[in-house]
Design an enzyme around this catalytic site. Structure first.
Site, PDB file in Angstrom:
ATOM      1  N   SER A 153       3.324  -2.314  10.287  1.00 40.07           N
ATOM      2  CA  SER A 153       4.770  -2.382  10.531  1.00 40.07           C
ATOM      3  C   SER A 153       5.373  -3.739  10.180  1.00 40.07           C
ATOM      4  O   SER A 153       6.291  -4.201  10.858  1.00 40.07           O
ATOM      5  CB  SER A 153       5.085  -1.997  11.974  1.00 40.07           C
ATOM      6  OG  SER A 153       4.698  -0.655  12.221  1.00 40.07           O
ATOM      7  N   GLY A 190       2.692  -1.227   4.237  1.00 39.02           N
ATOM      8  CA  GLY A 190       2.760   0.175   3.874  1.00 39.02           C
ATOM      9  C   GLY A 190       4.192   0.592   3.578  1.00 39.02           C
ATOM     10  O   GLY A 190       4.716   0.390   2.482  1.00 39.02           O
ATOM     11  N   GLY A 191       4.858   1.159   4.582  1.00 38.70           N
ATOM     12  CA  GLY A 191       6.197   1.732   4.410  1.00 38.70           C
ATOM     13  C   GLY A 191       7.181   0.816   3.694  1.00 38.70           C
ATOM     14  O   GLY A 191       7.924   1.250   2.802  1.00 38.70           O
ATOM     15  N   ASN A 242       0.868  -1.180   0.000  1.00 36.20           N
ATOM     16  CA  ASN A 242       0.000   0.000   0.000  1.00 36.20           C
ATOM     17  C   ASN A 242       0.905   1.230   0.000  1.00 36.20           C
ATOM     18  O   ASN A 242       1.496   1.560   1.026  1.00 36.20           O
ATOM     19  CB  ASN A 242      -0.891  -0.018   1.252  1.00 36.20           C
ATOM     20  CG  ASN A 242      -1.687   1.266   1.410  1.00 36.20           C
ATOM     21  OD1 ASN A 242      -1.816   2.046   0.472  1.00 36.20           O
ATOM     22  ND2 ASN A 242      -2.224   1.482   2.606  1.00 36.20           N
ATOM     23  N   TRP A 243       1.001   1.863  -1.171  1.00 36.39           N
ATOM     24  CA  TRP A 243       1.892   3.025  -1.277  1.00 36.39           C
ATOM     25  C   TRP A 243       1.298   4.275  -0.646  1.00 36.39           C
ATOM     26  O   TRP A 243       1.974   5.296  -0.542  1.00 36.39           O
ATOM     27  CB  TRP A 243       2.224   3.281  -2.751  1.00 36.39           C
ATOM     28  CG  TRP A 243       3.312   2.396  -3.294  1.00 36.39           C
ATOM     29  CD1 TRP A 243       3.806   1.244  -2.713  1.00 36.39           C
ATOM     30  CD2 TRP A 243       4.051   2.570  -4.510  1.00 36.39           C
ATOM     31  NE1 TRP A 243       4.798   0.712  -3.502  1.00 36.39           N
ATOM     32  CE2 TRP A 243       4.976   1.504  -4.611  1.00 36.39           C
ATOM     33  CE3 TRP A 243       4.023   3.515  -5.531  1.00 36.39           C
ATOM     34  CZ2 TRP A 243       5.857   1.373  -5.688  1.00 36.39           C
ATOM     35  CZ3 TRP A 243       4.898   3.379  -6.608  1.00 36.39           C
ATOM     36  CH2 TRP A 243       5.803   2.321  -6.682  1.00 36.39           C
TER      37      TRP A 243
END
Ligand code: PEP
Length: 250
Positions: A213, A234-235, A12-13
């Site tokens: 995370s 995500g990150g 997920n950018w």
């Protein structure tokens, strides 16, 4: 008898990525090769990149997704994007009900359910997100919150169409914090039980992702928990090498 659930690693950018970022996807494509792989891979990019990312990833195991959609197919909804438009641009998945949309845009379970319906109607797979806040976990209501969100966010059509669930504790998103294995196992088992109770064998075949995370360093441990069928990342999905580290752990 239901089939084993294939692992899905989905990136997920969020609101990150310009045309130059397609280079990361090209690198990811080279790193994962032509397949076949033990897991499915998707990257949910900003709307502006869906078409070019889908073209760039054609012929690779990397599917492209969007991060939200409107409940309607078309109409007077300035600034919105429909699932049909994302399908037309080459998306295969759409995230619905991410906690950032629930918090920033006041999206309710009913909105999320309608969006998931729209995604299914467009022939795509919704990734339906649920998860408790830090205050809800502290209050001991994490399980009840997730069960209630799940019941009200998943449409009945999930019994006959492919969907994906992502359990994402809000306090673990982007913070570097993760729940214990036991906490993840408890929530995933409860999600599985509710899906099976509602959809029978079809519920047993729905992928339940963990998100919050996830990194190359903790992915193997988290993915080893019962009923964790992949990750929403995500990150660590923004850099091809990090994302590939998670794919390799799967
Ligand atoms: C997310 O936004 O869905 C997410 C899981 O983010 P991160 O991996 O950065 O915690």
């Amino acid at each position: 008898m239901s089939q084993p659930v294939k692992t899905l690693i989905a990136g997920n950018w969020k609101m990150n990525g310009l045309k130059a970022s397609l280079g990361e996807l090209e690198q990811l494509k080279a790193l994962v090769g032509a397949g076949p792989l033990a897991c499915d891979i998707a990257v949910c990019v900003p709307f502006t990149l869906v078409a070019s990312a889908a073209t760039a990833m054609a012929g690779s195991p990397v599917a492209i997704g969007g991060q939200d959609c409107h409940t309607q197919t078309s109409g007077a909804h300035t600034g919105d994007i429909s699932a049909a438009m994302l399908a037309d641009a080459g998306a295969a998945f759409i995230i619905v009900g991410h906690s950032e949309r629930r918090a920033d845009h006041g999206e309710t379970d009913a909105n999320v359910q309608a969006k998931a319906e729209a995604v299914i109607a467009a022939g795509l797979t919704p990734i339906i997100c649920v998860g408790e806040t830090e205050a809800e976990r502290r209050a001991g209501s994490a399980l009840a919150v997730v069960e209630s969100q799940l019941a009200a966010s998943v449409p009945d059509s999930a019994g006959t169409s492919k969907i994906v669930i992502a359990y994402e504790p809000v306090w673990a998103i982007g913070t570097g914090l993760t729940p214990t294995r036991a906490d993840i196992a408890e929530i995933h088992a409860a999600i599985r039980a509710q899906l099976v109770a509602r959809f029978g064998d079809a519920g047993a075949g729905i992928a339940i992702l963990y998100g919050g995370s996830m990194k190359p360093g903790n992915a193997a441990e988290i993915l080893g928990v019962d009923d964790v069928n992949g990750g929403l990342v995500g990150g660590a999905s923004l850099k091809a090498e990090d994302f590939n580290g998670i794919i390799q752990a799967a």
